[in-house]
Write an enzyme that holds these catalytic residues in place. Structure first.
Site, PDB file in Angstrom:
ATOM      1  N   LYS A   1      -2.783   3.851  -7.440  1.00 42.29           N
ATOM      2  CA  LYS A   1      -3.131   4.181  -6.059  1.00 42.29           C
ATOM      3  C   LYS A   1      -2.940   5.683  -5.840  1.00 42.29           C
ATOM      4  CE  LYS A   1      -0.068   1.318  -4.595  1.00 42.29           C
ATOM      5  NZ  LYS A   1       0.931   0.701  -3.753  1.00 42.29           N
TER       6      LYS A   1
ATOM      7  N   ASP B   1       7.727  -1.327  -3.449  1.00 37.94           N
ATOM      8  CA  ASP B   1       8.919  -0.544  -3.103  1.00 37.94           C
ATOM      9  C   ASP B   1       8.772   0.100  -1.718  1.00 37.94           C
ATOM     10  OD1 ASP B   1      10.124  -1.054  -5.632  1.00 37.94           O
ATOM     11  OD2 ASP B   1       8.848   0.491  -6.520  1.00 37.94           O
TER      12      ASP B   1
ATOM     13  N   GLN C   1       4.024   1.853 -10.757  1.00 34.48           N
ATOM     14  CA  GLN C   1       5.329   1.731 -11.410  1.00 34.48           C
ATOM     15  C   GLN C   1       5.410   2.693 -12.590  1.00 34.48           C
ATOM     16  OE1 GLN C   1       8.030  -0.070 -10.450  1.00 34.48           O
ATOM     17  NE2 GLN C   1       6.911  -0.637  -8.600  1.00 34.48           N
TER      18      GLN C   1
ATOM     19  N   ASP D   1       2.129  -3.182  -0.832  1.00 31.56           N
ATOM     20  CA  ASP D   1       2.870  -2.325  -1.738  1.00 31.56           C
ATOM     21  C   ASP D   1       4.210  -3.017  -1.985  1.00 31.56           C
ATOM     22  OD1 ASP D   1       3.581   0.031  -3.209  1.00 31.56           O
ATOM     23  OD2 ASP D   1       4.679   0.748  -1.455  1.00 31.56           O
TER      24      ASP D   1
END
Length: 189
Positions: free
Chosen positions: A112, A19, A63, A17
């Site tokens: 996801k 962030d 995002q 991942d």
């Protein structure tokens, strides 16, 4: 959490991942510009190590800031381009970045915990075997993504609260990506 400490072998695939794992997560906000992107402590060294350990390394990142109109697809591309450049300059590698810019409320297949980004990665890198992959992420969504594909999951979080609440989804827990790299460096078979 299950005991899989000796099961992550050299040559596997690492799904990351972004962030909260590679860079510091902005609370209640999105990284919209490169100036807001800050590598988390030890990440560049961890990625350098992972580059010699894992056969394929890919980033899979939701995002939806793009979908919300807070940034453009081009701004996101520039962030990823600069991230990859910094990783490479530090001696590391990320083979590809996959992102889903659609809103979570739309429940798109690319987002996801759905499997769209993983299947795209498998198409681009046919050598990927999900059973020989690790998903390292900081959220329940990341853990579900990994488990749906029968990956080993590694929760990256300063505390283990999520891991304790969802032991069926979390195989390993580390406070940072750097700690995960240390674990792989020091593990014995």
């Amino acid at each position: 959490m299950t005991s899989v400490t000796s099961d992550i072998f050299k040559g596997w695939t690492l799904f990351l991942d972004r962030d909260g794992v590679i860079n510091d997560r902005l609370v209640d906000d999105y990284v919209k510009l490169w100036d807001e992107f800050i590598f988390s402590d030890g990440v560049l060294d961890a990625l350098k190590f992972f580059s010699s350990y894992f056969g394929t390394i890919v980033v899979v990142t939701n995002q939806q800031g793009v979908g919300k109109g807070l940034m453009t697809e081009e701004e996101l591309r520039l962030i990823h381009e600069k991230m990859l450049s910094e990783v490479h300059a530090a001696g590391g590698r990320i083979d590809r970045v996959y992102h889903c810019t659609r809103l979570g409320s739309e429940k798109p297949f690319c987002r996801k915990p759905n499997s769209g980004m993983a299947l795209k990665a498998k198409k681009d890198f046919p050598e990927i075997n999900f059973k020989h992959s690790v998903m390292a992420g900081d959220s329940l969504s990341d853990m579900r993504f990994g488990k749906r594909l029968r990956m080993t999951t590694a929760l990256i979080s300063p505390d283990n609260q999520l891991a304790c609440k969802h032991p069926d989804l979390t195989d390993l827990w580390f406070q940072s990506l750097s700690q995960f790299a240390d674990f792989l460096t020091n593990k014995t078979f």
